[in-house]
Structures are given as structure tokens and as C-alpha cells.
Design an enzyme around this catalytic site. Structure first.
Site, mmCIF file in Angstrom:
data_model
loop_
_atom_site.group_PDB
_atom_site.id
_atom_site.type_symbol
_atom_site.label_atom_id
_atom_site.label_comp_id
_atom_site.label_asym_id
_atom_site.label_seq_id
_atom_site.Cartn_x
_atom_site.Cartn_y
_atom_site.Cartn_z
ATOM 1 N N SER A 163 39.173 49.284 40.998
ATOM 2 C CA SER A 163 37.724 49.447 40.887
ATOM 3 C C SER A 163 37.274 50.366 42.014
ATOM 4 O O SER A 163 37.965 50.516 43.031
ATOM 5 C CB SER A 163 37.037 48.079 41.030
ATOM 6 O OG SER A 163 35.644 48.206 41.228
ATOM 7 N N TYR A 210 36.461 39.592 45.460
ATOM 8 C CA TYR A 210 36.724 40.577 44.405
ATOM 9 C C TYR A 210 37.045 41.946 44.998
ATOM 10 O O TYR A 210 38.054 42.575 44.646
ATOM 11 C CB TYR A 210 35.529 40.677 43.463
ATOM 12 C CG TYR A 210 35.698 41.741 42.409
ATOM 13 C CD1 TYR A 210 36.465 41.499 41.268
ATOM 14 C CD2 TYR A 210 35.106 42.999 42.539
ATOM 15 C CE1 TYR A 210 36.641 42.478 40.302
ATOM 16 C CE2 TYR A 210 35.272 43.977 41.582
ATOM 17 C CZ TYR A 210 36.047 43.712 40.464
ATOM 18 O OH TYR A 210 36.230 44.690 39.516
#
Length: 265
Positions: free
Chosen positions: A142, A155
Site C-alpha cells: 500500500s 496496518y
């Protein structure tokens, strides 16, 4: 079991989002699929859709948030006599909120899916690819991998691991016939935002960066995989954001990340 002349790709997180879109890209380009996720019904629907591209699909339910699930998935693939040519590690979990207020079970599940299962699947399937001197691996990271992320601390840290891991093994595997591509999308229209409670955050609503479709992300990612690029960031603005976050002072980066990831009402 006789092997199909079509290369075989294992896609985790194949029930929706980027994983399902990557499965479509692979099917269109001549691959058969092993689809794996927790929910079976969406994968059955996807398998029916992929038949139009001439692709056959094997569905294997796996909950990668549980310890041992990655090894069990590989064992089931081997028991079926299947040989994986392409591994797409697309399964992922997220959660929004302060770390001390986050459900500890959810924290464990995030680490299990985003870090441990991804690493285990890669480690278990990689030796066979090296032995055949042929294979491709995609790790789904990401743009969150490029900076620490208040409100999504675990995360973001897990995606930083994925990026670091992917770049390192891509270098190690030079000349082996096996490539590793780490895909770094920004905000994407998938179920992730709702599950992670990010729908009303500035990341998705602020307009600072475009929210891309899962199909668009998959197209970019698949082309990067075919080109054997070590890292692919989706879109110019996401690339600028990722690079600038690494060059900016950490206090400023933290402040911006906190604002973007704080869920509004």
C-alpha cells in the site's frame, strides 16, 4: 493429474476487491486460477464469470487470519496435484482507530494475514518456482507502506514490512527466473474502507488523492507483474505522495497521516 498447458495462479483475497480484479486480469491473459478467501459464494460467482475467458478455477476456502491456514492451503493445493506458477498475495486486513483502543483480536488477525500468512505462502511456494526456474510473485502492500500511520498504526507498519520484504527478496532472486513485484495502491474502491471504518476519512473523502477502482489498480499491478517490476505504485498522484512522505520531516508526515486516516462522522 495431467497438468494444464495454461499457467496456474493462486490468488488470495479472491472474493472481492483487488484480489478478484487481479484474478480477472490473469484469466484474460491465459491463466487458470486457484481462488482462495474466507467467503465461498463470491468466489463461486467469480469462477463462473472467469469461464468466459476460458479459465478453469479451483476454489479453496482459507481463513488466513488463523495460524496454520497458509500451510494448510499449500497442502491442499499439493494434494490436488496442482503446481502454482504465479502467487498473488492479495489478502489483507485493516482497522481504524487508536492502537490502545483497537480490539487485540483484530490486531492479531491483521498481523497474521498481512505479515505471517503472506510470508509463509511465499516461503512455501518459492522453492518450487526456483527449482523450475520460472515463477512470479505479487505482494500487495500500500502507499501506507511509505510512512507511519497514526489511527492505522498496525496496518501501516504491516505494509511497510511487505514493501521491505518484497524489495529484499526481489533482489535476492535476480537471475533465478522468479520475479517479485510489490504493488502499492492508494485509496481504492473496495470493501476495505467499510471493513476498516475508513469510509468517512479524509483519505477517502478529502479529495487529496483520487480513489481508484479495483479494476484500474489490478490493470496497473498486472502489467507491473508481467514486466517483472520490483515495485509498482498506482497512479502519478499516489507516487508523488509516497515519495514526498519519505522526504518530508517525520512530524509533518505524522500530522498529515493522522488527519487523512481519522474517520469523520
Amino acid at each position: 493429474m495431467p497438468r494444464s498447458p495454461r499457467p496456474l495462479a493462486l490468488v488470495t483475497g479472491a472474493s472481492s476487491g483487488i484480489g478478484a480484479s487481479l484474478a480477472r486480469e490473469l484469466a484474460r491473459d491465459g491463466h487458470d486460477l486457484i481462488l482462495s478467501a474466507r467467503r465461498v459464494a463470491p468466489m463461486q460467482a467469480l469462477a463462473g464469470e472467469l469461464k468466459a475467458s476460458g479459465a478453469s478455477s479451483t476454489i479453496i476456502r482459507a481463513d488466513l487470519s488463523q495460524p496454520g491456514a497458509a500451510a494448510a492451503l499449500v497442502q491442499e493445493i499439493a494434494a490436488k496435484g496442482l503446481v502454482v506458477d504465479v502467487l498473488i498475495n492479495a489478502a489483507g486486513l485493516g482497522a481504524n482507530g487508536r492502537f490502545d483502543a483497537t480490539d487485540p483480536v483484530r490486531v492479531s488477525e491483521m498481523l497474521q494475514v498481512n505479515v505471517l500468512a503472506l510470508t509463509e505462502l511465499t516461503r512455501l511456494l518459492l522453492p518450487g518456482m526456483i527449482g523450475r526456474r520460472k515463477g512470479q510473485i505479487m505482494l500487495l502492500a500500500s502507499t501506507a507502506a511509505f510512512q507511519p500511520g497514526p489511527q492505522m498504526a498496525v496496518y501501516c507498519a504491516s505494509k511497510a514490512y511487505v514493501l521491505s520484504f518484497g524489495e529484499a527478496i526481489a533482489y535476492e532472486l535476480k537471475g533465478s527466473g522468479v520475479s517479485v513485484t510489490t504493488l502499492c495502491p492508494g485509496a481504492t474502491e473496495t470493501e476495505f474502507a467499510a471493513v476498516a471504518r475508513l469510509e468517512n476519512s479524509a483519505l477517502f473523502k478529502g479529495g487529496m488523492v483520487p480513489v481508484m477502482s479495483a479494476d484500474e489498480v489490478a490493470r496497473i499491478g498486472y502489467q507491473a507483474l508481467k514486466s517483472r517490476r520490483p515495485v509498482a505504485i498506482t497512479g502519478l498522484r499516489n507516487t508523488i505522495m509516497a515519495v514526498s512522505s519519505k522526504l518530508s520531516p517525520t512530524p509533518l508526515t505524522l500530522r498529515i497521516a493522522n488527519w487523512m486516516m481519522t474517520a469523520g462522522k
